[in-house]
Design an enzyme around this catalytic site. Structure first.
Site, PDB file in Angstrom:
ATOM      1  CG  ASP A  18      -1.662   1.233   1.459  1.00  0.00           C
ATOM      2  OD1 ASP A  18      -2.334   1.688   0.511  1.00  0.00           O
ATOM      3  OD2 ASP A  18      -1.602   1.782   2.570  1.00  0.00           O
ATOM      4  CG  ASP A  20      -1.417   7.922   1.177  1.00  0.00           C
ATOM      5  OD1 ASP A  20      -0.463   8.714   1.207  1.00  0.00           O
ATOM      6  OD2 ASP A  20      -2.291   7.942   0.299  1.00  0.00           O
ATOM      7  CG  ASP A 170      -1.640   2.313   6.662  1.00  0.00           C
ATOM      8  OD1 ASP A 170      -1.932   3.393   7.216  1.00  0.00           O
ATOM      9  OD2 ASP A 170      -1.974   2.052   5.493  1.00  0.00           O
TER      10      ASP A 170
END
Length: 222
Positions: A18, A20, A170
């Protein structure tokens, strides 16, 4: 990773990230943009941000302005993304991310992000993190996270089975997507939602290492 964490070793044939919160920290920028958007609409920024993280912008607009038709949704999305694209200040590397990505064989790495491609390029450039050859941005994945579509497509493009992939994520929506794809999943940061339960966790990539075996198998030490 922080010095006090025990070392973990994973084996895989590809790695997918991923962006961000996983490779770059854009928290300050994202919080400012969504907070400014919420103000005139009378929406609570905390609620919007809790939902938005890891999801495509259009999905968040639809969630909090369900009365809008699709044309109006896209106008909001265009305005939000325009601000994001013009203001990359405040975006920084997750510690160790650039070195870890650079150590991986480029042909075995992909990025799956809910951000548009131009913003992915801008944020990674500002943070000094290299982009892999395979990048799946929001415009490339019609059904975004928490659906597994992006991670399944990344595995396909990398020529590996989803179970042979390690995904670094995250956020709750992204972790749900990664788990649903059948990949091995590593949580980056301190998210503690249901989708993170039982998963390997790292604070960052400091001390991370990778070796490529003669059989094409990656050994990743975190």
């Amino acid at each position: 990773m922080s010095p006090e964490q025990p070392r973990t070793t994973l084996t895989a044939r590809a790695v997918v990230f991923d962006m961000d919160g996983t490779l770059v920290d854009s928290t300050a920028l994202v919080e400012r943009i969504w907070t400014e958007w919420c103000g005139p609409l009378g929406l609570h920024p905390g609620e919007v941000l809790a939902f938005a993280h890891g999801r495509q912008t259009a999905d968040t607009v639809r969630r909090f302005l369900p009365e809008l038709d699709e044309e109006a949704v896209l106008r909001h999305v265009d305005a939000l993304l325009s601000v994001e694209g013009e203001a990359p200040d405040g975006v920084v590397e997750i510690p160790g991310a650039a070195a870890f990505v650079a150590a991986l064989p480029v042909q075995l790495v992909a990025l799956v992000t809910s951000a548009p491609g131009n913003i992915a390029r801008s944020r990674t450039a500002v943070a000094g993190v290299g982009l892999p050859a395979v990048v799946l941005a929001s415009e490339d994945v019609p059904v975004g996270k928490p659906a597994p579509d992006g991670y399944l497509r990344a595995a396909e493009l990398l020529g590996v089975e989803p179970g042979d992939v390690v995904v670094f994520e995250d956020a709750e929506a992204g972790l749900q997507a990664a788990r649903a794809s059948g990949a091995q999943v590593v949580v980056v940061g301190d998210h503690d939602g249901p989708a993170s339960e039982g998963l390997t966790r790292v604070a960052d990539y400091r001390g991370a290492a990778v070796e490529l075996g003669d059989d094409g198998l990656l050994t990743i030490t975190l």
